[in-house]
Write an enzyme that holds these catalytic residues in place. Sequence first.
Site, PDB file in Angstrom:
ATOM      1  CB  CYS A  28      -0.959  -0.015   1.183  1.00 13.01           C
ATOM      2  SG  CYS A  28      -0.135  -0.053   2.793  1.00 13.01           S
ATOM      3  CB  VAL A  29       0.371   4.759   1.017  1.00  9.99           C
ATOM      4  CG1 VAL A  29       1.197   6.048   1.051  1.00  9.99           C
ATOM      5  CG2 VAL A  29      -0.837   4.937   0.115  1.00  9.99           C
TER       6      VAL A  29
END
Length: 473
Positions: A28-29
């Site tokens: 993810c981020v």
Amino acid sequence: MAKEYHHDVEKIVDAIGGKENIASATHCVTRLRFALKDDGKVDKKALENIDIVKGSFSANGQYQVVIGQGTVDKVYQEMVEQTGICTASKEETKAAAEKNLNPLQRAIKALADIFIPILPAIVTAGLLLGINNILTGPGIFFDNKSVVDVYAQWKDFAGIINLIANTAFTFLPALIGWSAVRQFGGNPLLGIVLGLVLVHPELLNAWGYADAKAKGEIPYWNLFGFHVDKIGYQGQVLPILFASYVLAKLEIFLNKRVADSIKLLVVAPIALLVTGFLAFIVIGPVTFAIGNGVTSLFTGLFDTVPVIGGLIYGALYAPLVITGMHHTFLAVDFQLIGSIGGTFLWPIVALSNIAQGSSTLAMLFASRDEKVKGLSLSSAVSAYLGITEPAMFGVNIPHRFPFFSAMIGSAIAAIFITLNKVMAPSIGVGGLPAIFSIVPEKWAPFAIGMVIAIVVPFALTFFMAKFRKNKTS
């Protein structure tokens, strides 16, 4: 390029049990997300001794390794190249991880998967409402007057902002319908239509239901002598959630049994028609009552014993994040916003994030470990902007006392703003920028709450760190 992380990636793969232990991996981020065959093979100590690793934890059946924004992309690319594993989407990795979940965890995960995709629209609405609040709130820049009162030319400008901001909440059932039906395996476009059906302009607006009921003026359909209330479900969560489940399952049932040649003419019309009738006759009235009960439960607790409500939610929100159960409260926030026009829970979330950041920042000054000092600054900034994972899992939880200091500071701040009835008309950015999503007349008490969430965790963490040093020296 990714090659600069070659040796770090080798260590990460070894620490999680080797490439043979990886069923699926994505990112993810800020984090690498693994669906592992056996979590017991993870060497957590070795993993967190790797320079680029800021923390690790297991949640929702996935083992997650905190790397940091930007860097995680390069690390993931290098890992794919080294191990030969296929790149996977978040959905594929989540599916691979589901076998590790118990029924309660699966239910929580389902809720998270429904609400998280629509958060960008809701957070955007919250920020725009904050701008509208600044323009229309009396007493912010002028005594007992708003900006639009003094500068009338800004009134229509604020009106357009307010319309854009309110759209996400006016048509919230459509957003939830799209996400929920997709999650349950149906056609998300039908979910949008179902959500719009529940807020059709021909229906009595849900916000006018109480007055209409008191006056005995609730419109209804007469279905062969059976009266069905003709009311909408604006801002409501439960009616569209349950109706979406029925729609998706009915669509799946029909798709398996209807010939391909007539599916277009049969499946969607029947699924939507049957679900629509059930929504107005059974699902809507029952879940509307349940939703009002949930609203009454939380408002009753926070109105009757605000100290207890603020203490419990302020202290326990961060531990809920560890388990993933914090996502269930998104539904409660939406329900409160739809029922009473705002949420008193989300401001506490913002303070909890700030408190975690403050404890992490204290470690920058209190720790002698260069890795901890380097990680603390970036993680604290991230937490102050609403992303707490690097702070919590990289610094606070491994050292324990910063995490508990943050819980204490968050609880005290939450008690203060709860006693002052701080409310947010929407969910916004959960950190320092949160003040712009608070109703203007409550900016002052929320600002004091922010100061508490900054000072108390920082002071507790700093002095506890110094005490531990003195005790061991």
